[in-house]
Design a protein around this motif. Structure first.
Motif, PDB file in Angstrom:
ATOM      1  N   ASN A 217       9.416  51.136  -4.381  1.00 58.88           N
ATOM      2  CA  ASN A 217       9.787  50.289  -4.598  1.00 58.88           C
ATOM      3  C   ASN A 217       8.571  49.429  -5.220  1.00 58.88           C
ATOM      4  O   ASN A 217       8.353  48.878  -6.083  1.00 58.88           O
ATOM      5  N   LEU A 218       6.932  50.242  -4.587  1.00 56.31           N
ATOM      6  CA  LEU A 218       5.948  49.434  -5.506  1.00 56.31           C
ATOM      7  C   LEU A 218       5.843  50.110  -7.016  1.00 56.31           C
ATOM      8  O   LEU A 218       5.804  49.089  -8.031  1.00 56.31           O
ATOM      9  N   LEU A 219       6.343  51.072  -7.391  1.00 57.82           N
ATOM     10  CA  LEU A 219       5.664  51.114  -8.708  1.00 57.82           C
ATOM     11  C   LEU A 219       7.091  50.538  -9.717  1.00 57.82           C
ATOM     12  O   LEU A 219       7.009  50.527 -10.510  1.00 57.82           O
ATOM     13  N   ASP A 220       8.487  50.366  -8.918  1.00 59.17           N
ATOM     14  CA  ASP A 220       9.511  50.025  -9.741  1.00 59.17           C
ATOM     15  C   ASP A 220       9.190  48.330 -10.013  1.00 59.17           C
ATOM     16  O   ASP A 220       8.830  47.338 -11.365  1.00 59.17           O
ATOM     17  N   GLU A 221       8.515  47.522  -9.102  1.00 54.21           N
ATOM     18  CA  GLU A 221       7.748  46.992  -9.420  1.00 54.21           C
ATOM     19  C   GLU A 221       6.673  46.823 -10.354  1.00 54.21           C
ATOM     20  O   GLU A 221       6.699  45.909 -11.140  1.00 54.21           O
ATOM     21  N   LEU A 222       5.678  47.275 -10.426  1.00 49.04           N
ATOM     22  CA  LEU A 222       4.292  47.391 -11.474  1.00 49.04           C
ATOM     23  C   LEU A 222       5.166  47.849 -12.506  1.00 49.04           C
ATOM     24  O   LEU A 222       4.443  47.257 -13.456  1.00 49.04           O
ATOM     25  N   ARG A 223       6.385  48.028 -12.692  1.00 48.21           N
ATOM     26  CA  ARG A 223       6.883  48.139 -14.302  1.00 48.21           C
ATOM     27  C   ARG A 223       7.409  47.167 -14.394  1.00 48.21           C
ATOM     28  O   ARG A 223       7.869  47.702 -15.869  1.00 48.21           O
ATOM     29  N   ARG A 224       7.270  46.692 -14.135  1.00 45.03           N
ATOM     30  CA  ARG A 224       8.410  44.956 -13.982  1.00 45.03           C
ATOM     31  C   ARG A 224       7.622  44.288 -15.267  1.00 45.03           C
ATOM     32  O   ARG A 224       6.685  44.328 -15.514  1.00 45.03           O
ATOM     33  N   PRO A 225       8.467  43.905 -16.838  1.00 42.36           N
ATOM     34  CA  PRO A 225       7.780  42.732 -17.353  1.00 42.36           C
ATOM     35  C   PRO A 225       7.265  41.819 -16.999  1.00 42.36           C
ATOM     36  O   PRO A 225       5.590  41.634 -17.626  1.00 42.36           O
ATOM     37  N   TYR A 226       7.202  41.151 -16.095  1.00 43.63           N
ATOM     38  CA  TYR A 226       6.460  40.478 -15.209  1.00 43.63           C
ATOM     39  C   TYR A 226       4.790  40.606 -14.941  1.00 43.63           C
ATOM     40  O   TYR A 226       3.969  39.594 -15.144  1.00 43.63           O
ATOM     41  N   VAL A 227       5.172  41.881 -14.534  1.00 45.71           N
ATOM     42  CA  VAL A 227       3.446  42.712 -13.751  1.00 45.71           C
ATOM     43  C   VAL A 227       3.113  42.953 -14.929  1.00 45.71           C
ATOM     44  O   VAL A 227       1.442  42.462 -15.527  1.00 45.71           O
ATOM     45  N   THR A 228       3.642  42.840 -16.591  1.00 45.15           N
ATOM     46  CA  THR A 228       2.527  43.301 -17.617  1.00 45.15           C
ATOM     47  C   THR A 228       2.284  42.173 -18.452  1.00 45.15           C
ATOM     48  O   THR A 228       1.502  42.128 -18.373  1.00 45.15           O
ATOM     49  N   ALA A 229       3.131  40.764 -18.645  1.00 52.91           N
ATOM     50  CA  ALA A 229       2.917  39.925 -18.899  1.00 52.91           C
ATOM     51  C   ALA A 229       1.794  39.480 -18.378  1.00 52.91           C
ATOM     52  O   ALA A 229       0.681  38.554 -18.506  1.00 52.91           O
ATOM     53  N   ALA A 230       1.484  39.320 -16.624  1.00 51.51           N
ATOM     54  CA  ALA A 230       0.227  38.184 -15.855  1.00 51.51           C
ATOM     55  C   ALA A 230      -0.813  39.858 -16.215  1.00 51.51           C
ATOM     56  O   ALA A 230      -2.114  39.259 -16.170  1.00 51.51           O
ATOM     57  N   ARG A 231      -0.674  40.958 -16.300  1.00 54.13           N
ATOM     58  CA  ARG A 231      -2.089  41.531 -16.650  1.00 54.13           C
ATOM     59  C   ARG A 231      -2.546  41.089 -18.659  1.00 54.13           C
ATOM     60  O   ARG A 231      -4.149  40.922 -18.257  1.00 54.13           O
ATOM     61  N   ALA A 232      -1.700  40.921 -19.008  1.00 51.70           N
ATOM     62  CA  ALA A 232      -1.951  40.191 -20.480  1.00 51.70           C
ATOM     63  C   ALA A 232      -2.901  39.146 -19.818  1.00 51.70           C
ATOM     64  O   ALA A 232      -3.295  39.100 -21.449  1.00 51.70           O
ATOM     65  N   ARG A 233      -2.532  37.893 -19.515  1.00 48.17           N
ATOM     66  CA  ARG A 233      -2.835  37.375 -19.639  1.00 48.17           C
ATOM     67  C   ARG A 233      -4.340  36.931 -18.429  1.00 48.17           C
ATOM     68  O   ARG A 233      -5.024  36.162 -18.383  1.00 48.17           O
ATOM     69  N   GLY A 234      -4.691  37.995 -17.536  1.00 50.22           N
ATOM     70  CA  GLY A 234      -6.251  39.032 -17.599  1.00 50.22           C
ATOM     71  C   GLY A 234      -6.042  38.365 -15.738  1.00 50.22           C
ATOM     72  O   GLY A 234      -6.928  38.087 -15.383  1.00 50.22           O
ATOM     73  N   VAL A 235      -4.593  37.942 -15.375  1.00 47.75           N
ATOM     74  CA  VAL A 235      -4.637  37.658 -13.570  1.00 47.75           C
ATOM     75  C   VAL A 235      -4.994  39.408 -12.977  1.00 47.75           C
ATOM     76  O   VAL A 235      -5.193  40.110 -12.908  1.00 47.75           O
TER      77      VAL A 235
END
Length: 331
Positions: A217-235
């Motif tokens: 479940n966690l692997l599925d969530e870590l590949r979601r677009p919102y996670v990629t976007a949050a990382r790009a914003r420097g979270v």
């Protein structure tokens, strides 16, 4: 919310009534009844029962009516008077038998459950965050082994090594010299020395299964677009993990309450039988074998009630925990 709870309570009542009917019919499906089983037991011992004896016993135990009359008597006694009936095998009220086994069952199961969650949660998170690492491979291998190995086989392995190394068979929750003693520090330490074996045996499959569920479940969530976007914003990674993906990955813990609660009451039946644990599981197994229908039916009904309540709690907690599940948006 109150309207939703009211609907669910009505559904629960109908479900429990249907379960009680099915349970009673299934328990009475084997040929004969408790008196028949008692007659066979006396025959093995070389003693016979006359037709008058059998008729008297059936009248005494309320088995002289048809199955519908027996069911209605049992069901109305529970609903109207809260009376679970008498156990044929033990000649005691069913509630006394259940009450005497409830404490040890809850103790073993609750400690096992807490240990399972405490171990499975960090392992599952680590395995997902450190995917393809040595720790991930180790956790995955242990998980597959735990899922593939039945609990009763692990119990037999423990018994084998206990006999080979220590010359004793692990049985029950206390040593013979401590079983009848009053509670003190020595008895508590003795019980803890016996408790770790059923805790490991019963909890192995649970840890393995939850680790796999949380990891996936966690692997599925870590590949979601919102996670990629949050990382790009420097979270920061830790904050991002706690705020969203990990919260969604907690759903398995919440959704399993429906079937975890009955396990707290009955424990693992086969493991309890092998290790001689004073839990409800062996009592239920013995009641089914001897066709002690009031005892078996009452235990199953208690488990059904707890399962239905646990499912309701799971639904409510999931609606609070997961932002995608909201009662107001359900049709």
């Amino acid at each position: 919310m109150l309207q939703y709870l009211g609907r669910r309570v009505v559904y629960m009542a109908g479900t429990l009534f249907a379960i009680s009917l099915v349970v009673f019919v299934i328990i009475n499906l084997p040929p004969g009844d408790f008196v028949t089983a008692l007659q066979a037991r006396y025959a093995v011992q070389g003693q016979g029962l006359t037709a008058d004896d059998l008729a008297s016993l059936r009248e005494r135990y309320g088995l002289d009516g048809n199955i519908f009359q027996q069911y209605w008597h049992w069901f109305t006694q529970i609903v109207l008077h809260g009376d679970l009936g008498m156990s044929f095998e033990h000649s005691k009220p069913v509630e006394d038998i259940i009450g005497s086994r409830l404490g040890p069952t809850l103790g073993i199961s609750l400690i096992t459950l807490l240990a399972t969650w405490a171990l499975a949660f960090p392992l599952g998170v680590y395995s997902a965050v450190k995917q393809h690492s040595i720790g991930d491979y180790a956790a995955t291998t242990i998980g597959f082994l735990g899922l593939a190995t039945p609990n009763f086989l692990i119990a037999l392995i423990f018994i084998y090594f206990s006999v080979s190394w220590f010359g004793s068979v692990p049985s029950g929750l206390c040593s013979p010299e401590w079983c009848d003693a009053s509670w003190n520090l020595g008895k508590l330490l003795d019980m803890l020395g016996h408790l770790w074996i059923p805790m490991i045996v019963i909890g192995t499959a649970g840890v393995a299964g939850l680790v796999r569920i949380i990891r996936n479940n966690l692997l599925d969530e870590l590949r979601r677009p919102y996670v990629t976007a949050a990382r790009a914003r420097g979270v920061p990674e830790g904050r991002l993990l706690r705020r969203y993906p990990l919260r969604v990955a907690l759903n398995p813990f919440v959704s399993t309450i429906g079937w975890v609660l009955p396990l707290l009451l009955v424990g693992d039946i086969v493991v309890g039988q092998i290790l001689g644990l004073p839990t409800l599981g062996p009592i239920l197994l013995g009641a089914l074998k001897s066709q002690d229908m009031y005892l078996a039916g009452s235990i199953i009904m208690v488990l059904s009630l707890v399962t239905v309540i646990g499912t309701l709690i799971s639904d409510l907690l999931l609606g609070w925990l997961d932002p995608r599940i909201r009662l107001g948006h359900q049709k």
